[in-house]
Scaffold this active site. Structure first.
Site, PDB file in Angstrom:
ATOM      1  N   HIS A   1      44.473  28.938  53.748  1.00 44.88           N
ATOM      2  CA  HIS A   1      43.437  27.912  53.890  1.00 44.88           C
ATOM      3  C   HIS A   1      42.889  27.591  52.504  1.00 44.88           C
ATOM      4  O   HIS A   1      43.167  28.320  51.551  1.00 44.88           O
ATOM      5  CB  HIS A   1      42.292  28.439  54.779  1.00 44.88           C
ATOM      6  CG  HIS A   1      41.617  29.619  54.152  1.00 44.88           C
ATOM      7  ND1 HIS A   1      41.990  30.919  54.418  1.00 44.88           N
ATOM      8  CD2 HIS A   1      40.642  29.707  53.221  1.00 44.88           C
ATOM      9  CE1 HIS A   1      41.255  31.748  53.700  1.00 44.88           C
ATOM     10  NE2 HIS A   1      40.435  31.042  52.954  1.00 44.88           N
TER      11      HIS A   1
ATOM     12  N   HIS B   1      41.721  26.381  45.870  1.00 42.68           N
ATOM     13  CA  HIS B   1      42.872  27.291  45.755  1.00 42.68           C
ATOM     14  C   HIS B   1      43.256  27.816  47.127  1.00 42.68           C
ATOM     15  O   HIS B   1      42.470  27.720  48.075  1.00 42.68           O
ATOM     16  CB  HIS B   1      42.514  28.486  44.854  1.00 42.68           C
ATOM     17  CG  HIS B   1      41.460  29.351  45.460  1.00 42.68           C
ATOM     18  ND1 HIS B   1      40.106  29.150  45.246  1.00 42.68           N
ATOM     19  CD2 HIS B   1      41.539  30.409  46.311  1.00 42.68           C
ATOM     20  CE1 HIS B   1      39.421  30.039  45.921  1.00 42.68           C
ATOM     21  NE2 HIS B   1      40.261  30.818  46.581  1.00 42.68           N
TER      22      HIS B   1
HETATM   23  O1  3AM Z   1      39.535  31.107  50.089  1.00 49.23           O
HETATM   24  P1  3AM Z   1      39.475  32.516  49.687  1.00 49.23           P
HETATM   25  O2  3AM Z   1      40.532  33.376  50.308  1.00 49.23           O
HETATM   26  O3  3AM Z   1      39.362  32.699  48.202  1.00 49.23           O
HETATM   27  O4  3AM Z   1      37.286  35.365  49.348  1.00 49.23           O
HETATM   28  C1  3AM Z   1      36.910  34.974  50.640  1.00 49.23           C
HETATM   29  C2  3AM Z   1      37.819  33.931  51.223  1.00 49.23           C
HETATM   30  O5  3AM Z   1      38.063  32.992  50.218  1.00 49.23           O
HETATM   31  C3  3AM Z   1      35.610  34.206  50.578  1.00 49.23           C
HETATM   32  O6  3AM Z   1      35.590  33.454  51.763  1.00 49.23           O
HETATM   33  C4  3AM Z   1      36.900  33.217  52.219  1.00 49.23           C
HETATM   34  C5  3AM Z   1      37.063  33.734  53.618  1.00 49.23           C
HETATM   35  O7  3AM Z   1      36.728  35.081  53.680  1.00 49.23           O
HETATM   36  N1  3AM Z   1      34.452  35.085  50.498  1.00 49.23           N
HETATM   37  C6  3AM Z   1      34.274  36.263  51.111  1.00 49.23           C
HETATM   38  N2  3AM Z   1      33.061  36.767  50.787  1.00 49.23           N
HETATM   39  C7  3AM Z   1      32.485  35.876  49.970  1.00 49.23           C
HETATM   40  C8  3AM Z   1      31.216  35.805  49.306  1.00 49.23           C
HETATM   41  N3  3AM Z   1      30.304  36.769  49.432  1.00 49.23           N
HETATM   42  C9  3AM Z   1      33.377  34.794  49.777  1.00 49.23           C
HETATM   43  N4  3AM Z   1      33.084  33.744  49.015  1.00 49.23           N
HETATM   44  C10 3AM Z   1      31.882  33.755  48.402  1.00 49.23           C
HETATM   45  N5  3AM Z   1      30.970  34.747  48.548  1.00 49.23           N
END
Ligand code: 3AM
Length: 175
Positions: A39, A124
């Protein structure tokens, strides 16, 4: 519930990202994420209530109402964190429509009083976590072609020993 809002990838892009991931897995040690979880996060909300989740559904409807399908243009690899213990990403070009949609979603969240992580939007697709990335070990990679996303989804993220699973709660269509 722990939630985030993301653009969904079309099937042809999922296939090509999975193929890139397969190529990388022979060059990089790490926990490669399942293709079913690919995603592009537009906003990370964290814990929200049922009432807030309903407001977020309105946010998606409003932000997507007049938006066309969004071009997704792969722009090389990137990492977050240290190369020895990194999150490995497929970066996406900061196209105008993509950036505008993320801005519209975030503006609408603010208007609805739903808070989110305010770190700048950096488009990304996460490929692997806990990755040990030695740039000299990466060669001859075939990258995905550009493609378009037609939908934005509110996901619930459930964490377990095996990693996170993402359950779609509501989808708004683009175009
Ligand atoms: O799109 P990505 O995979 O980078 O890294 C987590 C993931 O992002 C991000 O939210 C998406 C779904 O889990 N994520 C998790 N905790 C987070 C936080 N505390 C976060 N992004 C920002 N702050």
């Amino acid at each position: 519930m722990r939630t985030f809002i993301a653009l969904d990838l079309p099937n042809e892009l999922i296939e090509q990202v999975a193929d890139l991931s397969r190529q990388l897995s022979s060059m990089v040690r790490g926990r490669f994420v399942a293709r079913s979880t690919y995603h592009v996060t537009l906003a990370f909300l964290g814990e929200i209530s049922e009432a807030e989740a309903r407001r977020v559904m309105d946010v998606l409807d409003t932000a997507c109402a007049h938006a066309a399908a969004i071009r997704l243009v792969p722009d090389g690899l990137g990492i977050y964190g240290k190369p020895v213990d990194a999150t490995l990403l497929l970066k996406l070009a900061h196209g105008r429509d993509l950036m505008n949609l993320a801005m519209a979603v975030r503006e609408e969240l603010r208007a609805q009083g739903v808070s989110y992580d305010e770190k700048a939007f950096d488009p990304h697709v996460t490929l692997a976590r806990r990755a040990r990335v030695l740039p000299q070990a990466l060669s001859d990679l075939v990258f995905p072609a550009e493609s378009s996303s037609n939908s934005v989804t509110l996901y619930k993220s459930e964490l377990s020993q095996e990693g996170a699973t993402y359950k779609p709660l509501y989808t708004a269509h683009l175009g």
